[in-house]
Write an enzyme that holds these catalytic residues in place. Structure first.
Site, PDB file in Angstrom:
ATOM      1  N   GLU A 115     -19.422 -11.742  -2.709  1.00 32.54           N
ATOM      2  CA  GLU A 115     -17.888 -12.191  -2.231  1.00 32.54           C
ATOM      3  C   GLU A 115     -18.010 -11.661  -0.732  1.00 32.54           C
ATOM      4  OE1 GLU A 115     -14.535  -9.651  -2.712  1.00 32.54           O
ATOM      5  OE2 GLU A 115     -13.450 -11.406  -3.318  1.00 32.54           O
ATOM      6  N   CYS A 137      -8.472 -13.947  -2.475  1.00 35.58           N
ATOM      7  CA  CYS A 137      -9.426 -13.809  -3.529  1.00 35.58           C
ATOM      8  C   CYS A 137      -9.686 -14.956  -4.566  1.00 35.58           C
ATOM      9  CB  CYS A 137      -8.699 -12.915  -4.744  1.00 35.58           C
ATOM     10  SG  CYS A 137      -7.114 -13.398  -4.899  1.00 35.58           S
ATOM     11  N   GLU A 141      -6.622  -6.403 -10.158  1.00 36.99           N
ATOM     12  CA  GLU A 141      -7.087  -7.967  -9.495  1.00 36.99           C
ATOM     13  C   GLU A 141      -8.125  -7.878  -8.454  1.00 36.99           C
ATOM     14  OE1 GLU A 141      -3.368  -9.672  -8.504  1.00 36.99           O
ATOM     15  OE2 GLU A 141      -2.618  -9.662 -10.782  1.00 36.99           O
ATOM     16  N   LYS A 190       0.994   2.691  -2.238  1.00 40.95           N
ATOM     17  CA  LYS A 190       0.106   2.937  -1.145  1.00 40.95           C
ATOM     18  C   LYS A 190      -0.514   1.607  -0.422  1.00 40.95           C
ATOM     19  CE  LYS A 190      -3.908   3.738   0.038  1.00 40.95           C
ATOM     20  NZ  LYS A 190      -4.244   2.847   1.207  1.00 40.95           N
TER      21      LYS A 190
HETATM   22  P1  NAD Z   1     -10.126  -2.213  -0.948  1.00 39.95           P
HETATM   23  O1  NAD Z   1     -10.652  -2.104  -2.355  1.00 39.95           O
HETATM   24  O2  NAD Z   1     -11.145  -1.763  -0.003  1.00 39.95           O
HETATM   25  O3  NAD Z   1      -8.983  -1.656  -0.825  1.00 39.95           O
HETATM   26  C1  NAD Z   1      -7.824  -1.855  -1.440  1.00 39.95           C
HETATM   27  C2  NAD Z   1      -6.798  -0.728  -1.452  1.00 39.95           C
HETATM   28  O4  NAD Z   1      -7.443   0.255  -2.297  1.00 39.95           O
HETATM   29  C3  NAD Z   1      -6.601  -0.134  -0.101  1.00 39.95           C
HETATM   30  O5  NAD Z   1      -5.177   0.154  -0.226  1.00 39.95           O
HETATM   31  C4  NAD Z   1      -7.359   0.890  -0.117  1.00 39.95           C
HETATM   32  O6  NAD Z   1      -7.048   1.940   0.455  1.00 39.95           O
HETATM   33  C5  NAD Z   1      -7.148   1.475  -1.642  1.00 39.95           C
HETATM   34  N1  NAD Z   1      -8.407   2.152  -1.970  1.00 39.95           N
HETATM   35  C6  NAD Z   1      -9.675   2.328  -1.457  1.00 39.95           C
HETATM   36  N2  NAD Z   1     -10.352   3.325  -2.204  1.00 39.95           N
HETATM   37  C7  NAD Z   1      -9.548   3.829  -3.045  1.00 39.95           C
HETATM   38  C8  NAD Z   1      -9.933   4.940  -4.031  1.00 39.95           C
HETATM   39  N3  NAD Z   1     -10.951   5.539  -3.983  1.00 39.95           N
HETATM   40  N4  NAD Z   1      -8.826   5.034  -4.840  1.00 39.95           N
HETATM   41  C9  NAD Z   1      -7.698   4.636  -4.586  1.00 39.95           C
HETATM   42  N5  NAD Z   1      -7.384   3.834  -3.698  1.00 39.95           N
HETATM   43  C10 NAD Z   1      -8.543   3.287  -2.919  1.00 39.95           C
HETATM   44  O7  NAD Z   1      -9.756  -3.922  -0.715  1.00 39.95           O
HETATM   45  P2  NAD Z   1      -9.684  -4.638   0.735  1.00 39.95           P
HETATM   46  O8  NAD Z   1     -10.897  -4.840   1.116  1.00 39.95           O
HETATM   47  O9  NAD Z   1      -8.385  -3.952   0.928  1.00 39.95           O
HETATM   48  O10 NAD Z   1      -9.256  -6.008  -0.139  1.00 39.95           O
HETATM   49  C11 NAD Z   1     -10.033  -7.236  -0.244  1.00 39.95           C
HETATM   50  C12 NAD Z   1     -10.369  -7.330  -1.738  1.00 39.95           C
HETATM   51  O11 NAD Z   1      -9.202  -7.493  -2.436  1.00 39.95           O
HETATM   52  C13 NAD Z   1     -11.303  -8.595  -1.909  1.00 39.95           C
HETATM   53  O12 NAD Z   1     -12.292  -8.033  -2.771  1.00 39.95           O
HETATM   54  C14 NAD Z   1     -10.489  -9.501  -2.659  1.00 39.95           C
HETATM   55  O13 NAD Z   1     -11.134 -10.475  -3.510  1.00 39.95           O
HETATM   56  C15 NAD Z   1      -9.667  -8.504  -3.463  1.00 39.95           C
HETATM   57  N6  NAD Z   1      -8.250  -9.211  -3.897  1.00 39.95           N
HETATM   58  C16 NAD Z   1      -8.215  -9.555  -4.982  1.00 39.95           C
HETATM   59  C17 NAD Z   1      -6.982 -10.468  -5.583  1.00 39.95           C
HETATM   60  C18 NAD Z   1      -6.825 -10.748  -7.133  1.00 39.95           C
HETATM   61  O14 NAD Z   1      -5.721 -11.151  -7.425  1.00 39.95           O
HETATM   62  N7  NAD Z   1      -7.981 -10.662  -7.889  1.00 39.95           N
HETATM   63  C19 NAD Z   1      -5.847 -10.666  -4.688  1.00 39.95           C
HETATM   64  C20 NAD Z   1      -6.111 -10.068  -3.299  1.00 39.95           C
HETATM   65  C21 NAD Z   1      -7.292  -9.503  -2.843  1.00 39.95           C
END
Ligand code: NAD
Length: 508
Positions: free
Chosen positions: A401, A304, A270, A195
Site C-alpha cells: 500500500e 483506503c 478498518e 485519540k
Molecule cells: P496509523 O496506523 O499510522 O495511525 C492511525 C492511528 O493509530 C493514529 O491515531 C496513531 O496515532 C494511532 N496509533 C499508532 N500506533 C499506535 C499504537 N501502538 N497503539 C494505538 N494507537 C496507535 O495510520 P495512518 O498512517 O494515520 O493512516 C493511514 C492508514 O489508514 C492506511 O493504511 C489506510 O489504508 C488506513 N485507512 C483505512 C480505512 C478503512 O476503512 N479500511 C480508512 C482510512 C484509512
C-alpha cells in the site's frame, strides 16, 4: 502547479480567521467537560503540508491523560446509557445541525491540516453531519431485540451498550472518519475517548466543541491528543475501555490486538488496502477510465478504498493506458484551498518520503513510469500524480500500500488470470469490476476477495450498507446496524411460562 484560480485568496483569508484562536491557544485536550493541557505540560507542533508552516501547538497527551479521560467516560456512562432515547437522538441531531453550520470552517481547516483539496473536503464535512443524522434516527431502536419463545420459556433478546469505548483515527479525511466512528458509538449509548491522528488534530477539536455546545453531558465524549505509542497504546490497554474502534494501517492494527489482549478488548479494525480496478475489454471504457482516475487520484490517493492497482485486459491495454496517461498528466495539482485544485500536497514529510521512495522501487523492479514519478520544487509535500505500467503482480509496487496518487497498471489475458492477480495480495478491502457481461460480473465478484465490490461504478457510499475489509484489510463492519453490533452487547432473558420441570439434585 496551478495556483491562482478565483476563490483561493478569499479562502486563505477566511482560513486565517478560523485559525487565529488555534494559533493563540493551541489545541488542548478535553476531559470530563474541561479543556485541559496535557498532564505532563508537553506539546507538539502541527504543521501544514502546503508550505510546512506551523499551524499551532497541540497538547501531547500520555498515559495520565488517557487514565483521566477513561475515568470520565466510565463516570458518564450510566447517565448517557439510561437517557431517554428520544433525548439522545435530539442531541445527535443538534450536533449534525452545528456541523452543517460550521461546514466551511471544518472544510478549510481540514484542507490546511491535511493537504486535501477543498472540492472534496467541503463534501466530507457535510458527510460528517449525515453520519450523525443517520445514527441519531436509529438510536431509539438500537436496543430492540427478538422474542424467541420455547415451550417452557418466553425468551427475549435485547441489546445494551458495551460501555466506554476508545476511538483511534488516522490522518486521511480525519473529520469524516471520526464522525463515522463516534456517531454510532454515541447513538448506541456508549461513552467515548477519542485519540485522533497526531498529523491532523484540528477538526477533532472543532467536533468536540460542537458536541459540547449541543448539550452532550460532561464526560460522554473526551478528546486526548498525542502519539500512538503512548496515548494510543494506553487507550488500547486501559481496563475501563471495553472496545477499540480503530482505523489505520494493518501493522498498527496488529499491534493494537496485542496491546488489548490482557484486557480482552473487543476490536474493530478498518485497515489498509491494495484495491484492484479490473477492466475487461467489453466494458464501457470511457466510464471505466473516469472511475479509475477518480478512485486513485482524488483525495491525493490517501484513501483506503483507492483503486491503486489497474488490471487491464491486454486487448485494450495500450489504448486504455494511453488515454490514462493523458488524463493523469492533466490533473490539476495545486493549493488545496484553490477551488480548481484536484490534488493537493501529501500529509507530511514522512509520508511524502515513503510515496516518493516507490518511484525508485518501480524503476529497480523494471516497471515503466508512464506519468509523474517526480515531485515539483516546493516547500510543501507535493508529488505529481504517477502511473506505473509494465508492472508484474509480484513487484512491490503491485503488492504494497503506497497510499498516495500512484497507480500500478498490470495487464491480464483471461478472467482466471485477472482473478488470480486481484486476489494475490495480502489485502482485501474493495474491488472495482468493469464489464458488461453480467454472468462474468457475478462469477468474478463471487470469487474476488474483498469486503466491498462495485461493478461498473466507483465507490459510492450508502450508509445502510456494510463497510469493511477481509484479510489484512480489517475485522468487522461499519454501517447500518453493523455499527451497533460492535458498540453493543446482545443480552438474553428467559422468563418461565409456568411450572416446568427443574432437575432436583440432592433431593430425596
Ligand atoms: P496509523 O496506523 O499510522 O495511525 C492511525 C492511528 O493509530 C493514529 O491515531 C496513531 O496515532 C494511532 N496509533 C499508532 N500506533 C499506535 C499504537 N501502538 N497503539 C494505538 N494507537 C496507535 O495510520 P495512518 O498512517 O494515520 O493512516 C493511514 C492508514 O489508514 C492506511 O493504511 C489506510 O489504508 C488506513 N485507512 C483505512 C480505512 C478503512 O476503512 N479500511 C480508512 C482510512 C484509512
Amino acid at each position: 502547479m496551478t495556483n491562482s484560480q478565483p476563490g483561493l485568496e478569499q479562502n486563505i483569508e477566511k482560513l486565517g480567521g478560523y485559525l487565529a484562536r488555534f494559533r493563540q491557544d493551541g489545541i488542548r485536550n478535553h476531559i470530563n467537560g474541561e479543556t485541559v493541557t496535557a498532564a505532563s505540560g508537553e506539546t507538539f507542533e502541527t504543521r501544514s503540508p502546503v508550505d510546512d508552516s506551523l499551524i499551532c501547538s497541540v497538547a501531547k497527551g500520555g498515559a495520565a491523560d488517557i487514565d483521566a479521560a477513561a475515568k470520565a467516560a466510565k463516570g458518564a456512562f450510566a447517565e448517557w446509557r439510561d437517557m431517554k432515547a428520544s433525548d439522545r437522538k435530539a442531541i445527535l441531531h443538534k450536533i449534525a445541525d452545528a456541523i452543517e453550520a460550521r461546514a466551511e470552517e471544518i472544510a478549510l481547516c481540514e484542507c490546511w491540516d491535511t493537504g486535501q483539496a477543498l472540492r472534496f473536503m467541503s463534501k466530507a464535512a457535510l458527510r460528517g453531519a449525515e453520519n450523525f443524522r443517520f445514527f441519531a434516527d436509529r438510536s431509539p431502536s438500537a436496543r430492540d431485540g427478538q422474542s424467541l419463545p420455547s415451550p417452557t420459556l418466553m425468551n427475549i433478546s435485547t441489546r445494551v451498550p458495551i460501555g466506554p469505548v476508545g476511538v483511534i483515527t488516522p490522518w486521511n479525511t480525519p473529520f469524516m472518519l471520526s464522525t463515522w466512528k463516534i456517531a454510532p458509538a454515541l447513538a448506541a449509548g456508549c461513552t467515548v475517548v477519542h485519540k485522533p491522528a497526531e498529523f491532523s488534530p484540528l477538526t477533532a477539536r472543532i467536533l468536540m466543541e460542537i458536541t459540547d455546545e449541543a448539550g452532550l453531558p460532561k464526560g460522554v465524549w473526551n478528546l486526548v491528543n498525542g502519539f500512538g505509542e503512548d496515548a494510543g497504546k494506553r487507550l488500547t490497554e486501559h481496563p475501563d475501555i471495553k472496545a477499540i474502534a480503530f482505523v489505520g494501517e494493518s501493522s498498527t492494527g496488529s499491534m493494537i490486538m496485542k496491546q488489548g489482549a490482557d484486557t480482552l478488548k473487543r476490536v474493530h479494525f478498518e485497515l489498509g488496502g491494495k484495491n484492484p480496478v479490473v477492466v475487461f475489454d467489453d466494458a464501457d471504457l470511457d466510464r471505466a477510465l473516469d472511475a479509475a482516475v477518480f478512485m486513485i487520484y482524488s483525495l491525493n490517493g490517501e484513501r483506503c478504498t483507492s483503486s491503486s492497482r489497474l488490471l487491464v485486459q491486454k486487448t485494450i491495454a495500450q489504448d486504455f493506458q494511453a488515454k490514462l496517461v493523458e488524463r493523469v498528466n492533466n490533473i490539476r495539482v495545486g493549493h488545496p484551498l484553490d477551488p480548481a485544485t484536484e490534488m493537493g500536497p501529501l500529509i507530511h514529510k514522512v509520508h511524502f518520503d515513503k510515496v516518493v521512495s516507490y518511484f525508485d522501487i518501480a524503476r529497480e523492479d523494471g516497471a515503466t513510469i508512464a506519468a509523474g514519478g517526480t515531485a515539483p520544487e516546493s516547500d510543501g509535500h507535493y508529488v505529481r500524480p504517477t502511473l506505473f505500467t509494465d508492472a508484474r503482480p509480484g513487484m512491490r509496487i503491485a503488492q504494497e500500500e503506497i497510499f498516495g496518487p500512484v497507480l500500478t497498471a498490470i495487464q491480464f489475458e483471461t478472467e482466471e488470470e485477472a482473478l488470480e492477480i486481484a486476489n494475490g495480495v495480502d489485502y482485501g478491502l474493495t474491488g472495482y469490476v468493469w464489464t458488461n457481461d453480467i454472468s462474468r460480473a457475478l462469477r468474478f465478484t463471487g470469487k474476488l476477495e474483498a469486503g466491498m465490490i462495485w461493478v461498473n461504478s466507483e465507490n459510492v457510499r450508502h450508509l445502510p450498507t456494510p463497510f469493511g475489509g477481509v484479510k489484512a484489510s480489517g475485522i468487522g463492519r461499519d454501517g447500518g446496524d453493523w455499527s451497533f453490533e460492535f458498540y453493543m452487547e446482545q443480552k438474553h432473558v428467559g422468563l418461565a411460562l409456568g411450572q416446568h420441570n427443574i432437575p432436583k439434585l440432592g433431593a430425596s
